[in-house]
Write an enzyme that holds these catalytic residues in place. Structure first.
Site, PDB file in Angstrom:
ATOM      1  N   ASP A 251      15.112  74.231  99.761  1.00 19.23           N
ATOM      2  CA  ASP A 251      15.448  73.703  98.439  1.00 19.23           C
ATOM      3  C   ASP A 251      14.621  72.436  98.215  1.00 19.23           C
ATOM      4  OD1 ASP A 251      17.767  73.990  96.224  1.00 19.23           O
ATOM      5  OD2 ASP A 251      17.277  71.876  96.552  1.00 19.23           O
TER       6      ASP A 251
ATOM      7  N   ASN B 285      12.501  67.169  86.664  1.00 20.43           N
ATOM      8  CA  ASN B 285      12.549  67.757  85.318  1.00 20.43           C
ATOM      9  C   ASN B 285      13.013  66.754  84.272  1.00 20.43           C
ATOM     10  OD1 ASN B 285      11.582  70.373  85.593  1.00 20.43           O
ATOM     11  ND2 ASN B 285      13.543  71.156  86.324  1.00 20.43           N
TER      12      ASN B 285
ATOM     13  N   HIS C 288       9.766  69.609  81.908  1.00 20.14           N
ATOM     14  CA  HIS C 288       9.771  70.915  82.573  1.00 20.14           C
ATOM     15  C   HIS C 288       8.361  71.378  82.959  1.00 20.14           C
ATOM     16  CE1 HIS C 288      14.035  71.839  82.147  1.00 20.14           C
ATOM     17  NE2 HIS C 288      13.975  71.253  80.958  1.00 20.14           N
TER      18      HIS C 288
ATOM     19  N   GLU D 166      14.839  76.228  92.111  1.00 21.65           N
ATOM     20  CA  GLU D 166      13.976  75.530  93.081  1.00 21.65           C
ATOM     21  C   GLU D 166      14.313  75.928  94.519  1.00 21.65           C
ATOM     22  OE1 GLU D 166      17.518  72.764  92.344  1.00 21.65           O
ATOM     23  OE2 GLU D 166      16.375  74.308  91.310  1.00 21.65           O
TER      24      GLU D 166
END
Length: 363
Positions: free
Chosen positions: A242, A250, A255, A285
């Protein structure tokens, strides 16, 4: 022995095998015509000497073309060149058969049209047109010579009208060959487009568009195959990864910057993997890494190498900020379903995040 003989005669090359199949179909047609000619001789309708000469000529030609087809690669003969040669040879046989068939000679004209029809599926329209012209000239010359030297058996008016019918049939067939060629070209183009579309669909069904990694759907299939491959052996590791603070990226940079992080991460991560490792985008992610045929310590070394590459990468639009990831690594027990391994890796990933992120925790 029969199989070896079949391979020797027919070859294992698909293209050559198809050419020999066409040659065999031509030989079958020759044999049928020879049988009919022998019946004509038996009933006194054809000259025995001329018939034997035509049979010998046809047999020698069939053998010669078999050799040419088998050796066409060495002789640098294109398939269409061989097809034109066989068509010319067949047309010569057809003219010869017309000349010796007496009252049944008109039936031989159908064979001339059949030869041109065969060419429609193997040659370009221009080649078919030239062969049709050759057939018209050849048969016309034979008819003229026959009516000039034996007008009683070959009446001039009958030969002229017969020639007119033949010329009309051959010209019509030649024109149809052009339309057939256009139709084949359209079908080939449509087939190519369909094949490209299927390839695109296949890629979209198995690859994540943003990262070019395997997507979750395809990764599930890979995991099922791995379970079948190693049903009772524990030599597979699975890791869940992760990206740390991805939501913050973000929110702060947008983005577009987040997409750039995902792309850069996937490129850096793949560079650290072995050839048989599979990395998939598991969701957002989060990524899943399958490490087959590996010891736990070696799997951890792969993840550490990956972490170093990710920390060292530069992502456009982040103003020099560095990226890291947390990972949970689990080793598959003998006979354990991959879903349970992933669950244990997920718990280890949670512990890595709780411990401060940017680390690898072994389940």
């Amino acid at each position: 022995m029969l199989r070896r003989l079949a391979i020797l005669l027919c070859s294992t090359d698909p293209r050559l095998h198809r050419m020999l199949q066409y040659w065999a179909a031509t030989c079958v047609l020759y044999f049928v015509c020879i049988g009919l000619l022998l019946q004509q001789v038996k009933h006194g309708l054809s000259d025995p000497g001329a018939t034997q000469g035509l049979m010998l000529f046809g047999a020698c030609g069939a053998v010669a073309f078999y050799v040419l087809i088998r050796l066409h690669a060495r002789l640098k003969l294109a398939p269409d060149q061989l097809a034109v040669g066989q068509a010319v040879f067949s047309l010569v046989c057809s003219v010869w058969a017309y000349a010796i068939s007496g009252p049944l000679r008109a039936a031989m004209l159908t064979m001339t049209v059949v030869i041109i029809v065969f060419c429609m599926f193997a040659l370009r329209p221009r080649q078919t047109h030239l062969l049709s012209a050759f057939a018209i000239l050849g048969m016309g010359a034979a008819m003229w010579w026959l009516q000039a030297h034996d007008p009683l058996r070959f009446p001039p008016v009958t030969e002229a009208i017969t020639f007119g019918y033949l010329a009309g049939a051959l010209m019509s067939t030649a024109l149809l060959s052009g339309e057939m060629s256009k139709l084949r070209s359209r079908l080939k183009h449509q087939k190519r487009e369909l094949s490209d579309a299927l390839d695109t669909i296949r890629v979209l069904a198995t690859v994540d568009e943003l990262t070019s990694l395997v997507n979750r759907r395809h990764m599930n299939s890979v995991l099922e195959a791995e379970e079948r491959r190693h049903a009772s052996v524990a030599d597979t590791c699975i890791a869940l990864l992760d990206i740390d603070f991805f939501k913050r990226v973000n929110d702060r940079y947008g983005h577009a910057a987040g997409d750039a992080v995902l792309r850069c991460f996937s490129a850096a991560a793949r560079a650290a993997l072995r050839d048989n490792d599979v990395l998939a985008r598991w969701g957002g992610e989060e990524f899943l890494l399958l490490l087959p045929d590996i010891a736990p310590a070696d799997a951890q070394a792969v993840l550490e190498r990956m972490a170093e590459r990710v920390r060292a990468m530069t992502v456009p639009g982040l103003d020099g900020s560095r990226i890291s990831f947390s990972a949970g690594l689990a080793t598959r027990r003998a006979g354990e379903p991959c879903a349970e391994v992933i669950s244990r890796a997920d718990k280890a990933l949670y512990l890595a995040k709780e411990a401060g992120r940017d680390r690898i925790v072994v389940a």
